[in-house]
Write a protein that holds these residues in place. Structure first.
Motif, PDB file in Angstrom:
ATOM      1  N   UNK A   1      12.656   6.019  -8.566  1.00 13.01           N
ATOM      2  CA  UNK A   1      12.182   6.450  -7.332  1.00 13.01           C
ATOM      3  C   UNK A   1      11.273   5.655  -6.546  1.00 13.01           C
ATOM      4  N   UNK A   2      11.277   5.455  -5.227  1.00 15.02           N
ATOM      5  CA  UNK A   2      10.340   4.673  -4.566  1.00 15.02           C
ATOM      6  C   UNK A   2       8.905   5.329  -4.483  1.00 15.02           C
ATOM      7  N   UNK A   3       7.760   4.649  -4.660  1.00 18.86           N
ATOM      8  CA  UNK A   3       6.581   5.348  -4.425  1.00 18.86           C
ATOM      9  C   UNK A   3       6.208   4.698  -2.835  1.00 18.86           C
ATOM     10  N   UNK A   4       5.356   5.887  -2.034  1.00 19.65           N
ATOM     11  CA  UNK A   4       5.056   5.303  -0.912  1.00 19.65           C
ATOM     12  C   UNK A   4       3.489   4.812  -1.091  1.00 19.65           C
ATOM     13  N   UNK A   5       3.382   3.897  -0.231  1.00 12.83           N
ATOM     14  CA  UNK A   5       1.753   3.425  -0.375  1.00 12.83           C
ATOM     15  C   UNK A   5       1.156   3.938   0.739  1.00 12.83           C
ATOM     16  N   UNK A   6      -0.389   4.327   0.703  1.00 15.53           N
ATOM     17  CA  UNK A   6      -0.949   4.704   2.099  1.00 15.53           C
ATOM     18  C   UNK A   6      -2.175   3.827   1.980  1.00 15.53           C
ATOM     19  N   UNK A   7      -2.448   3.714   3.379  1.00 16.69           N
ATOM     20  CA  UNK A   7      -4.013   3.316   3.657  1.00 16.69           C
ATOM     21  C   UNK A   7      -4.531   4.298   4.265  1.00 16.69           C
ATOM     22  N   UNK A   8      -5.616   4.855   4.088  1.00 16.86           N
ATOM     23  CA  UNK A   8      -6.307   5.975   4.842  1.00 16.86           C
ATOM     24  C   UNK A   8      -7.714   5.750   5.203  1.00 16.86           C
ATOM     25  N   UNK A   9      -8.179   6.555   6.308  1.00 19.14           N
ATOM     26  CA  UNK A   9      -9.504   6.278   6.520  1.00 19.14           C
ATOM     27  C   UNK A   9     -10.118   7.732   6.687  1.00 19.14           C
ATOM     28  N   UNK A  10     -11.278   7.911   6.051  1.00 16.28           N
ATOM     29  CA  UNK A  10     -12.162   9.200   5.908  1.00 16.28           C
ATOM     30  C   UNK A  10     -13.281   8.974   6.824  1.00 16.28           C
ATOM     31  N   UNK A  11     -13.464  10.068   7.749  1.00 18.59           N
ATOM     32  CA  UNK A  11     -14.889  10.047   8.490  1.00 18.59           C
ATOM     33  C   UNK A  11     -15.655  11.107   7.348  1.00 18.59           C
ATOM     34  N   UNK A  12     -16.806  10.693   7.131  1.00 19.91           N
ATOM     35  CA  UNK A  12     -17.910  11.242   6.233  1.00 19.91           C
ATOM     36  C   UNK A  12     -18.742  12.032   7.074  1.00 19.91           C
ATOM     37  N   UNK A  13     -19.393  12.897   6.419  1.00 18.71           N
ATOM     38  CA  UNK A  13     -20.363  13.878   7.244  1.00 18.71           C
ATOM     39  C   UNK A  13     -21.530  12.866   7.851  1.00 18.71           C
TER      40      UNK A  13
END
Length: 92
Positions: A1-13
């Motif tokens: 099974x292939x795994x997806x890889x993600x780059x993400x950005x959070x906006x902090x308080x």
């Protein structure tokens, strides 16, 4: 099974951005908001965080390269990157 890889950005308080890598964005967001995520987001003044950007990659290497490149950008260029991505998303 292939795994997806993600780059993400959070906006902090505290109005800062945090860029990260994960294979499970929902779990990772939960970890950040529970105070068990990255050291950067464990600071109470940064919580809660909101995931404002996610990009999917075929490999971990591609996703972590995107994360590293984002983290090196000055604030204004991060905002430009996010605005451009949002505009591209709206057009697709």
């Amino acid at each position: 099974m292939a795994t997806d890889h993600y780059f993400y950005v959070l906006h902090c308080k505290d109005n800062t951005f945090y860029g990260g890598y994960t294979t499970d964005p929902k779990r990772r967001l939960k970890e950040h908001n529970n105070g068990t995520g990255a050291k950067y987001t464990r600071i109470l003044s940064r919580l809660p965080v909101k995931m404002i950007h996610i990009e999917k990659f075929a490999t971990r290497s591609e996703a972590t390269k995107a994360e590293y490149a984002f983290k090196k950008l000055p604030r204004q260029m991060k905002e430009n990157y996010l605005n451009k991505a949002k505009a591209n998303e709206a057009n697709n």
